[in-house]
Design a protein around this motif. Structure first.
Motif, PDB file in Angstrom:
ATOM      1  N   THR A   1      41.186  40.993  53.072  1.00 40.70           N
ATOM      2  CA  THR A   1      39.614  40.730  52.748  1.00 40.70           C
ATOM      3  C   THR A   1      38.582  40.550  52.090  1.00 40.70           C
ATOM      4  N   ILE A   2      38.489  41.896  51.764  1.00 44.27           N
ATOM      5  CA  ILE A   2      37.873  42.563  51.066  1.00 44.27           C
ATOM      6  C   ILE A   2      38.216  42.649  49.586  1.00 44.27           C
ATOM      7  N   LEU A   3      39.497  42.721  49.091  1.00 44.38           N
ATOM      8  CA  LEU A   3      39.901  42.380  47.923  1.00 44.38           C
ATOM      9  C   LEU A   3      39.743  40.884  47.581  1.00 44.38           C
ATOM     10  N   LEU A   4      40.438  39.957  48.581  1.00 46.40           N
ATOM     11  CA  LEU A   4      40.499  38.506  47.914  1.00 46.40           C
ATOM     12  C   LEU A   4      38.459  38.182  48.246  1.00 46.40           C
ATOM     13  N   ASN A   5      37.728  38.535  48.749  1.00 45.08           N
ATOM     14  CA  ASN A   5      36.479  38.208  48.868  1.00 45.08           C
ATOM     15  C   ASN A   5      35.731  38.692  48.535  1.00 45.08           C
ATOM     16  N   GLU A   6      35.797  39.696  48.800  1.00 43.60           N
ATOM     17  CA  GLU A   6      34.196  40.570  46.978  1.00 43.60           C
ATOM     18  C   GLU A   6      34.324  41.447  46.083  1.00 43.60           C
ATOM     19  N   VAL A   7      35.940  41.797  46.006  1.00 49.56           N
ATOM     20  CA  VAL A   7      36.299  42.832  44.872  1.00 49.56           C
ATOM     21  C   VAL A   7      36.686  41.700  43.882  1.00 49.56           C
ATOM     22  N   ILE A   8      37.840  40.970  44.375  1.00 48.23           N
ATOM     23  CA  ILE A   8      38.014  40.166  42.958  1.00 48.23           C
ATOM     24  C   ILE A   8      36.896  39.159  42.769  1.00 48.23           C
ATOM     25  N   PRO A   9      36.396  37.992  43.573  1.00 44.50           N
ATOM     26  CA  PRO A   9      35.025  37.869  42.865  1.00 44.50           C
ATOM     27  C   PRO A   9      33.502  38.677  42.194  1.00 44.50           C
ATOM     28  N   GLY A  10      33.792  39.565  42.780  1.00 39.59           N
ATOM     29  CA  GLY A  10      33.030  40.334  41.547  1.00 39.59           C
ATOM     30  C   GLY A  10      33.277  40.511  40.373  1.00 39.59           C
ATOM     31  N   ILE A  11      34.151  41.108  40.093  1.00 41.10           N
ATOM     32  CA  ILE A  11      35.237  41.171  39.083  1.00 41.10           C
ATOM     33  C   ILE A  11      34.739  39.643  38.121  1.00 41.10           C
ATOM     34  N   LYS A  12      36.015  38.294  38.605  1.00 40.97           N
ATOM     35  CA  LYS A  12      35.103  37.483  38.428  1.00 40.97           C
ATOM     36  C   LYS A  12      33.324  37.338  37.799  1.00 40.97           C
ATOM     37  N   ALA A  13      32.829  37.512  38.395  1.00 38.43           N
ATOM     38  CA  ALA A  13      31.111  37.562  38.548  1.00 38.43           C
ATOM     39  C   ALA A  13      30.698  38.078  36.631  1.00 38.43           C
ATOM     40  N   LYS A  14      32.210  39.076  36.272  1.00 37.42           N
ATOM     41  CA  LYS A  14      31.324  40.049  36.206  1.00 37.42           C
ATOM     42  C   LYS A  14      31.569  39.448  34.392  1.00 37.42           C
ATOM     43  N   LYS A  15      32.245  38.115  34.486  1.00 42.39           N
ATOM     44  CA  LYS A  15      32.786  37.628  33.331  1.00 42.39           C
ATOM     45  C   LYS A  15      33.290  38.114  31.953  1.00 42.39           C
ATOM     46  N   ILE A  16      34.099  39.143  32.386  1.00 42.73           N
ATOM     47  CA  ILE A  16      35.125  39.883  31.114  1.00 42.73           C
ATOM     48  C   ILE A  16      35.398  39.666  29.733  1.00 42.73           C
ATOM     49  N   PRO A  17      34.959  38.787  28.650  1.00 47.43           N
ATOM     50  CA  PRO A  17      35.730  38.898  27.759  1.00 47.43           C
ATOM     51  C   PRO A  17      37.461  38.980  28.265  1.00 47.43           C
ATOM     52  N   GLY A  18      38.108  38.671  27.895  1.00 51.05           N
ATOM     53  CA  GLY A  18      39.751  38.064  27.494  1.00 51.05           C
ATOM     54  C   GLY A  18      40.595  38.619  28.875  1.00 51.05           C
ATOM     55  N   PHE A  19      39.570  38.594  30.019  1.00 53.73           N
ATOM     56  CA  PHE A  19      39.925  38.762  31.136  1.00 53.73           C
ATOM     57  C   PHE A  19      40.792  37.665  32.195  1.00 53.73           C
ATOM     58  N   ARG A  20      42.756  37.134  32.124  1.00 57.22           N
ATOM     59  CA  ARG A  20      43.036  36.108  31.836  1.00 57.22           C
ATOM     60  C   ARG A  20      43.419  35.262  33.605  1.00 57.22           C
ATOM     61  N   LYS A  21      43.298  36.301  34.008  1.00 58.65           N
ATOM     62  CA  LYS A  21      44.165  36.343  35.126  1.00 58.65           C
ATOM     63  C   LYS A  21      44.298  37.491  35.890  1.00 58.65           C
ATOM     64  N   MET A  22      44.662  37.255  37.136  1.00 56.24           N
ATOM     65  CA  MET A  22      44.872  38.896  38.236  1.00 56.24           C
ATOM     66  C   MET A  22      45.755  38.208  39.491  1.00 56.24           C
ATOM     67  N   GLU A  23      46.970  39.051  39.701  1.00 54.62           N
ATOM     68  CA  GLU A  23      47.959  39.155  40.430  1.00 54.62           C
ATOM     69  C   GLU A  23      47.379  40.102  42.256  1.00 54.62           C
ATOM     70  N   VAL A  24      47.353  39.550  43.124  1.00 56.28           N
ATOM     71  CA  VAL A  24      47.838  40.985  44.297  1.00 56.28           C
ATOM     72  C   VAL A  24      48.761  40.782  45.160  1.00 56.28           C
ATOM     73  N   MET A  25      49.573  41.872  45.054  1.00 55.86           N
ATOM     74  CA  MET A  25      51.007  41.719  46.103  1.00 55.86           C
ATOM     75  C   MET A  25      50.363  43.015  46.710  1.00 55.86           C
ATOM     76  N   LYS A  26      51.579  42.274  48.235  1.00 58.56           N
ATOM     77  CA  LYS A  26      51.921  43.856  49.325  1.00 58.56           C
ATOM     78  C   LYS A  26      52.904  44.009  49.204  1.00 58.56           C
ATOM     79  N   ARG A  27      53.824  45.230  50.548  1.00 57.52           N
ATOM     80  CA  ARG A  27      54.667  44.984  51.135  1.00 57.52           C
ATOM     81  C   ARG A  27      54.173  46.602  51.956  1.00 57.52           C
ATOM     82  N   LEU A  28      54.768  46.456  53.128  1.00 58.86           N
ATOM     83  CA  LEU A  28      55.433  47.387  53.947  1.00 58.86           C
ATOM     84  C   LEU A  28      56.509  48.665  53.474  1.00 58.86           C
ATOM     85  N   VAL A  29      56.503  49.197  53.671  1.00 56.70           N
ATOM     86  CA  VAL A  29      56.487  50.761  53.169  1.00 56.70           C
ATOM     87  C   VAL A  29      56.060  51.807  54.204  1.00 56.70           C
ATOM     88  N   ASP A  30      57.593  52.303  54.401  1.00 53.94           N
ATOM     89  CA  ASP A  30      57.074  53.630  55.352  1.00 53.94           C
ATOM     90  C   ASP A  30      55.873  53.025  57.040  1.00 53.94           C
TER      91      ASP A  30
END
Length: 106
Positions: free
Chosen positions: A20-49
């Motif tokens: 929730t923090i990643l999708l609703n705060e961190v990523i919108p915060g990064i997008k708001a920076k309007k970084i030149p050349g930033f094209r897209k972001m992918e988020v993945m997860k998995r259960l490990v040990d």
């Protein structure tokens, strides 16, 4: 195109809090920076040990674009305090790889 790849791990109990923090705060915060050349972001997860491993992949046109986001120490991970609070551990450095070819399967 340069891919910036990073991993962080959290407990099963903190999985949704971090997501929730990643999708609703961190990523919108990064997008708001309007970084030149930033094209897209992918988020993945998995259960490990018994932990949840999150992987983020950010795509930039060039290394210079990444530096405009991170500064000259471009390998240092970008992990805001609220995200750190629910992560069990995380990579201190991101890795960067040049995209050789993008292949679409029709």
């Amino acid at each position: 195109m340069i891919a910036r790849i990073w991993h962080g791990w959290t407990t099963l109990e903190n999985e949704m809090a971090y997501q929730t923090i990643l999708l609703n705060e961190v990523i919108p915060g990064i997008k708001a920076k309007k970084i030149p050349g930033f094209r897209k972001m992918e988020v993945m997860k998995r259960l490990v040990d018994g932990e949840i491993e999150f992987t983020t992949v950010m795509y930039f046109e060039s290394l210079e674009n990444i530096k405009s986001f991170t500064g000259d120490d471009y390998e240092t991970a970008y992990v805001p305090d609220r995200a750190r609070a629910v992560l069990k551990r995380f990579e201190k450095k991101a890795i960067h790889k040049e995209l050789v070819e993008e292949i679409s399967i029709d």
